[in-house]
Structures are given as structure tokens and as C-alpha cells.
Design a protein around this motif. Structure first.
Motif, PDB file in Angstrom:
ATOM      1  N   PRO A 131      55.386  28.080  -8.519  1.00 13.93           N
ATOM      2  CA  PRO A 131      54.156  28.807  -8.160  1.00 13.93           C
ATOM      3  C   PRO A 131      53.293  27.978  -7.224  1.00 13.93           C
ATOM      4  CG  PRO A 131      54.508  28.787 -10.539  1.00 13.93           C
ATOM      5  CD  PRO A 131      55.456  27.798  -9.958  1.00 13.93           C
ATOM      6  N   VAL A 132      52.576  28.653  -6.344  1.00 16.46           N
ATOM      7  CA  VAL A 132      51.663  27.970  -5.436  1.00 16.46           C
ATOM      8  C   VAL A 132      50.267  27.932  -6.051  1.00 16.46           C
ATOM      9  CG1 VAL A 132      53.005  28.940  -3.532  1.00 16.46           C
ATOM     10  CG2 VAL A 132      50.852  30.012  -4.171  1.00 16.46           C
ATOM     11  N   ALA A 133      49.411  27.117  -5.479  1.00 12.54           N
ATOM     12  CA  ALA A 133      48.003  27.085  -5.891  1.00 12.54           C
ATOM     13  C   ALA A 133      47.345  28.359  -5.363  1.00 12.54           C
ATOM     14  CB  ALA A 133      47.316  25.842  -5.343  1.00 12.54           C
ATOM     15  N   ILE A 134      47.230  29.341  -6.212  1.00 14.01           N
ATOM     16  CA  ILE A 134      46.967  30.707  -5.787  1.00 14.01           C
ATOM     17  C   ILE A 134      45.598  30.900  -5.123  1.00 14.01           C
ATOM     18  CG2 ILE A 134      45.993  31.504  -7.985  1.00 14.01           C
ATOM     19  CD1 ILE A 134      47.742  34.066  -7.616  1.00 14.01           C
ATOM     20  N   THR A 135      44.629  30.058  -5.452  1.00 12.44           N
ATOM     21  CA  THR A 135      43.280  30.263  -4.909  1.00 12.44           C
ATOM     22  C   THR A 135      43.087  29.638  -3.533  1.00 12.44           C
ATOM     23  OG1 THR A 135      42.459  28.273  -6.025  1.00 12.44           O
ATOM     24  CG2 THR A 135      42.269  30.382  -7.202  1.00 12.44           C
ATOM     25  N   VAL A 136      44.076  28.864  -3.067  1.00 12.56           N
ATOM     26  CA  VAL A 136      43.909  28.189  -1.775  1.00 12.56           C
ATOM     27  C   VAL A 136      45.069  28.415  -0.805  1.00 12.56           C
ATOM     28  CG1 VAL A 136      42.376  26.383  -2.632  1.00 12.56           C
ATOM     29  CG2 VAL A 136      44.840  26.050  -2.766  1.00 12.56           C
ATOM     30  N   ALA A 137      46.260  28.696  -1.295  1.00  9.24           N
ATOM     31  CA  ALA A 137      47.435  28.793  -0.435  1.00  9.24           C
ATOM     32  C   ALA A 137      47.346  29.979   0.521  1.00  9.24           C
ATOM     33  CB  ALA A 137      48.696  28.924  -1.290  1.00  9.24           C
ATOM     34  N   ALA A 138      47.777  29.758   1.748  1.00 16.02           N
ATOM     35  CA  ALA A 138      47.738  30.820   2.756  1.00 16.02           C
ATOM     36  C   ALA A 138      48.602  32.006   2.343  1.00 16.02           C
ATOM     37  CB  ALA A 138      48.195  30.270   4.105  1.00 16.02           C
ATOM     38  N   VAL A 139      49.809  31.724   1.815  1.00 20.33           N
ATOM     39  CA  VAL A 139      50.699  32.828   1.417  1.00 20.33           C
ATOM     40  C   VAL A 139      50.087  33.639   0.283  1.00 20.33           C
ATOM     41  CG1 VAL A 139      52.861  31.828   2.256  1.00 20.33           C
ATOM     42  CG2 VAL A 139      52.015  31.211  -0.032  1.00 20.33           C
ATOM     43  N   ALA A 140      49.385  32.967  -0.635  1.00 17.22           N
ATOM     44  CA  ALA A 140      48.749  33.677  -1.745  1.00 17.22           C
ATOM     45  C   ALA A 140      47.645  34.587  -1.238  1.00 17.22           C
ATOM     46  CB  ALA A 140      48.197  32.677  -2.756  1.00 17.22           C
ATOM     47  N   LYS A 141      46.862  34.106  -0.303  1.00 15.76           N
ATOM     48  CA  LYS A 141      45.783  34.918   0.253  1.00 15.76           C
ATOM     49  C   LYS A 141      46.345  36.173   0.922  1.00 15.76           C
ATOM     50  CE  LYS A 141      43.111  30.729   1.152  1.00 15.76           C
ATOM     51  NZ  LYS A 141      42.661  29.784   2.194  1.00 15.76           N
ATOM     52  N   LEU A 142      47.442  36.013   1.629  1.00 19.93           N
ATOM     53  CA  LEU A 142      48.049  37.162   2.316  1.00 19.93           C
ATOM     54  C   LEU A 142      48.558  38.200   1.323  1.00 19.93           C
ATOM     55  CD1 LEU A 142      49.969  35.068   4.957  1.00 19.93           C
ATOM     56  CD2 LEU A 142      48.275  36.825   5.521  1.00 19.93           C
ATOM     57  N   LEU A 143      49.189  37.745   0.253  1.00 22.68           N
ATOM     58  CA  LEU A 143      49.753  38.669  -0.737  1.00 22.68           C
ATOM     59  C   LEU A 143      48.664  39.356  -1.553  1.00 22.68           C
ATOM     60  CD1 LEU A 143      52.679  36.338  -1.723  1.00 22.68           C
ATOM     61  CD2 LEU A 143      52.968  38.630  -0.759  1.00 22.68           C
ATOM     62  N   LEU A 144      47.648  38.613  -1.962  1.00 27.78           N
ATOM     63  CA  LEU A 144      46.579  39.200  -2.772  1.00 27.78           C
ATOM     64  C   LEU A 144      45.653  40.065  -1.937  1.00 27.78           C
ATOM     65  CD1 LEU A 144      45.634  36.252  -5.161  1.00 27.78           C
ATOM     66  CD2 LEU A 144      47.233  38.125  -5.532  1.00 27.78           C
ATOM     67  N   CYS A 202      47.975  24.555   6.795  1.00 24.33           N
ATOM     68  CA  CYS A 202      48.969  25.626   6.715  1.00 24.33           C
ATOM     69  C   CYS A 202      48.435  26.881   7.388  1.00 24.33           C
ATOM     70  CB  CYS A 202      49.282  25.894   5.253  1.00 24.33           C
ATOM     71  SG  CYS A 202      50.387  27.266   4.962  1.00 24.33           S
ATOM     72  N   VAL A 203      49.313  27.587   8.091  1.00 25.89           N
ATOM     73  CA  VAL A 203      48.982  28.895   8.656  1.00 25.89           C
ATOM     74  C   VAL A 203      50.059  29.883   8.226  1.00 25.89           C
ATOM     75  CG1 VAL A 203      47.710  27.977  10.631  1.00 25.89           C
ATOM     76  CG2 VAL A 203      50.169  28.391  10.843  1.00 25.89           C
ATOM     77  N   GLY A 204      49.671  31.122   7.939  1.00 20.95           N
ATOM     78  CA  GLY A 204      50.634  32.093   7.430  1.00 20.95           C
ATOM     79  C   GLY A 204      50.413  33.488   7.955  1.00 20.95           C
ATOM     80  N   ALA A 205      51.448  34.311   7.813  1.00 19.87           N
ATOM     81  CA  ALA A 205      51.399  35.703   8.252  1.00 19.87           C
ATOM     82  C   ALA A 205      52.178  36.570   7.269  1.00 19.87           C
ATOM     83  CB  ALA A 205      51.974  35.843   9.660  1.00 19.87           C
ATOM     84  N   PRO A 206      51.822  37.858   7.172  1.00 22.82           N
ATOM     85  CA  PRO A 206      52.468  38.743   6.192  1.00 22.82           C
ATOM     86  C   PRO A 206      53.757  39.373   6.710  1.00 22.82           C
ATOM     87  CG  PRO A 206      50.726  39.921   7.314  1.00 22.82           C
ATOM     88  CD  PRO A 206      50.713  38.520   7.871  1.00 22.82           C
ATOM     89  N   ILE A 207      54.636  39.688   5.779  1.00 22.90           N
ATOM     90  CA  ILE A 207      55.852  40.451   6.066  1.00 22.90           C
ATOM     91  C   ILE A 207      55.705  41.794   5.380  1.00 22.90           C
ATOM     92  CG2 ILE A 207      58.351  40.575   5.698  1.00 22.90           C
ATOM     93  CD1 ILE A 207      58.246  37.444   5.729  1.00 22.90           C
ATOM     94  N   ARG A 208      55.842  42.860   6.145  1.00 23.40           N
ATOM     95  CA  ARG A 208      55.554  44.207   5.635  1.00 23.40           C
ATOM     96  C   ARG A 208      56.809  45.062   5.543  1.00 23.40           C
ATOM     97  NH1 ARG A 208      50.024  44.907   5.728  1.00 23.40           N
ATOM     98  NH2 ARG A 208      48.881  43.371   6.975  1.00 23.40           N
ATOM     99  N   GLY A 209      56.788  45.982   4.586  1.00 26.34           N
ATOM    100  CA  GLY A 209      57.869  46.941   4.438  1.00 26.34           C
ATOM    101  C   GLY A 209      57.618  48.173   5.287  1.00 26.34           C
ATOM    102  N   ALA A 210      58.479  49.173   5.131  1.00 24.62           N
ATOM    103  CA  ALA A 210      58.382  50.376   5.950  1.00 24.62           C
ATOM    104  C   ALA A 210      57.086  51.139   5.712  1.00 24.62           C
ATOM    105  CB  ALA A 210      59.581  51.285   5.665  1.00 24.62           C
ATOM    106  N   ASP A 211      56.502  50.987   4.518  1.00 20.54           N
ATOM    107  CA  ASP A 211      55.256  51.679   4.207  1.00 20.54           C
ATOM    108  C   ASP A 211      54.019  50.897   4.632  1.00 20.54           C
ATOM    109  OD1 ASP A 211      55.367  49.621   2.403  1.00 20.54           O
ATOM    110  OD2 ASP A 211      55.129  50.867   0.608  1.00 20.54           O
ATOM    111  N   GLY A 212      54.221  49.738   5.262  1.00 22.72           N
ATOM    112  CA  GLY A 212      53.099  48.937   5.728  1.00 22.72           C
ATOM    113  C   GLY A 212      52.552  47.956   4.713  1.00 22.72           C
ATOM    114  N   ARG A 213      53.022  48.046   3.466  1.00 25.87           N
ATOM    115  CA  ARG A 213      52.538  47.127   2.440  1.00 25.87           C
ATOM    116  C   ARG A 213      53.185  45.749   2.599  1.00 25.87           C
ATOM    117  NH1 ARG A 213      49.938  49.327  -1.861  1.00 25.87           N
ATOM    118  NH2 ARG A 213      49.184  47.166  -2.005  1.00 25.87           N
ATOM    119  N   VAL A 214      52.463  44.717   2.195  1.00 23.57           N
ATOM    120  CA  VAL A 214      52.964  43.352   2.289  1.00 23.57           C
ATOM    121  C   VAL A 214      53.970  43.100   1.166  1.00 23.57           C
ATOM    122  CG1 VAL A 214      52.349  40.907   2.200  1.00 23.57           C
ATOM    123  CG2 VAL A 214      50.853  42.524   3.393  1.00 23.57           C
TER     124      VAL A 214
END
Length: 269
Positions: free
Chosen positions: A126-139, A195-207
Motif C-alpha cells: 500500500p502507498v501512503a494514501i494521503t500524500v501519494a500522487a497515484v492515491a490522489k488520482l484514484l480517490l 513524483c508526478v502522476g496521471a490517470p488511466i481511464r476505462g471506456a466509461d471515462g472512470r479512472v
């Protein structure tokens, strides 16, 4: 044969707009009713369309079942890995892939940096959910009510002076991430790591996942890392297109390199 297949497939987006009768299908395809009927009968036999009692046609249940099965069997890690490896080959820094599962953000893939200073992060951790770039993108992609509920339950450890201090600040940052479509962790978990991050989305646009590039500031400054953000976002967009089936499979790939770590350090990209 290819023209027949093309015509048959053209019926599906038409029926996605709502039920249509034989005449409407024939008119849309520009064919005689007998031709349209043969195509509809074939699609009906395979469960892809269904004829209602009013003699109009709609999409069949088999089509939805196939779509659901395809989504369930998609492996975002398998699809993303060649892109992550190629990005790592190009820029040299650590690349992560993460997903949100059961209240945690977990790394599911990692390509190591080619530099001697390596990131101490593990697949499945698990990542540090309150600070990680990937966590911010997913939440940030969660519905607002769920986002607030998650933020209220979290602890906010003061890893560094730049760590997120509380739920209000976290929600404000998630709103910004949702708006801008990217995220950073600039010394929030460890002062020496950015760290810098970006989201990966499905066909419905959700991350469905998030990717990031991480590097210690002894290798690259925060400003230089931010300069890679357009490349990170293009990579995430390419993965999204392949994952959602809107682009052909990529043939580009790179082999992750492995070097001895002289100075292991933590990372939450």
C-alpha cells in the motif's frame, strides 16, 4: 464478406440509440429490407440483437454479457507494462502503476530506475494514501460523497512539513486533481522524493488505475520532474486508449533494467 460484416456491425450503434424497426435499419444502412432482415436474423441468432413483440429490434442480452465478461477479464497491468517500460527506458526514472482496492491504494507494477539511487517500493505494498500522487488520482475520481467519507476516515501522518495535514486540505487537493487531470507528491512522504502522476481511464471515462514517475531530488529537481508531466500524461492516455479498446495494441516495449542499489530510499509516487 467484409461489406456484409461492416453492415452488420453498423446495426449495433443504431440500436444502441433505441429500438428500431426493419425499415429504419434498412434506411440507415442504405440497403433493401430483405438484406437488412438477413443481417438482423444473423445477429439475432447470436444473441446480439433481440426482436420485440412490436417487431422492433433492440440490442440483445448476449452483447451486454460479452461486454461485461471482457471488462472483467481485462488486466490493466498486462496492458500497461510495455508502456511503463518504454517510458522508463526513455527517462530513466522509477515508474509505478497503482489501483484502489478495498480502501487501499496498492502498487501493482513497478519499473526500476536506472540510476544508482533506487526507490524502496514493492508491488503489492500500500502507498501512503494521503500524500501519494497515484492515491490522489484514484480517490479524486470517486463520487463526491464517497470521497468525503474516505477522507474522514483517514489518518494524516505528518511525514514531512509538506504532508497533507487534514481531511479538509485533502479534499481540496482531490478537487484540484479532479479538475486538472494530474497529481504530484513533491516531498509529501519523504522530502527528498518527488513524483508526478496521471490517470488511466476505462471506456466509461472512470479512472481504473494511476501511473507515476518518481525520482529523488539528488538525481532530478522537482522542476525538472514536472517538466516530464506532458510525457507522463501522454503515456497514461495511450494506456487508456488500449485498455478501453479505442486504439490498436502497441508494439513498443522496453525491458526494465536492474542495477545495484547504493542508497535505498522510500517512495510513494
Amino acid at each position: 464478406m467484409s461489406q456484409t460484416v461492416d453492415r452488420a456491425l453498423s446495426i449495433l450503434p443504431l440500436l444502441a440509440q433505441g429500438p428500431a424497426d426493419l425499415g429504419q435499419v434498412a434506411d440507415r444502412l442504405g440497403v433493401h429490407k430483405s438484406t437488412a432482415l438477413r443481417l438482423l436474423r444473423t445477429l439475432h441468432e447470436h444473441g446480439l440483437v433481440h426482436r420485440q413483440q412490436d417487431q422492433r429490434y433492440r440490442l440483445g442480452a448476449r452483447l451486454f454479457a460479452l461486454a461485461q465478461e471482457a471488462v472483467e477479464n481485462l488486466d490493466v497491468r498486462e496492458i500497461a507494462h510495455p508502456y511503463l517500460a518504454a517510458l522508463n527506458e526513455q527517462i530513466g526514472h522509477t515508474v509505478h502503476l497503482a489501483v484502489y482496492e478495498e480502501g487501499e491504494v496498492l502498487y501493482i507494477d513497478k519499473v526500476e530506475s536506472r540510476y544508482p539511487v533506487r526507490m524502496y517500493s514493492r508491488i503489492g505494498k500500500p502507498v501512503a494514501i494521503t500524500v501519494a500522487a497515484v492515491a490522489k488520482l484514484l480517490l479524486a475520481d470517486l463520487p463526491e460523497g464517497e470521497r468525503r467519507a474516505v477522507a474522514a476516515k483517514l489518518d494524516y501522518p505528518p511525514y514531512t512539513p509538506r504532508s497533507t495535514p487534514n481531511a479538509a486540505a485533502f479534499l481540496k487537493e482531490l478537487a484540484a486533481v479532479s479538475e486538472q487531470g494530474w497529481a504530484t507528491d513533491l516531498g509529501g512522504h519523504e522530502e527528498s522524493i518527488n513524483c508526478v502522476g496521471a490517470p488511466i481511464r476505462g471506456a466509461d471515462g472512470r479512472v481504473v488505475a494511476a501511473m507515476s514517475v518518481s525520482a529523488p531530488n539528488v538525481v532530478v529537481t522537482a522542476e525538472e520532474l514536472l517538466g516530464l508531466l506532458p510525457l507522463v500524461r501522454r503515456t497514461a492516455d495511450a494506456i487508456s486508449r488500449e485498455y478501453s479498446g479505442t486504439a490498436p495494441a502497441s508494439t513498443s516495449s522496453a525491458t526494465a533494467t536492474s542495477t545495484s542499489a547504493n542508497t535505498p530510499t522510500k517512495d510513494n509516487g
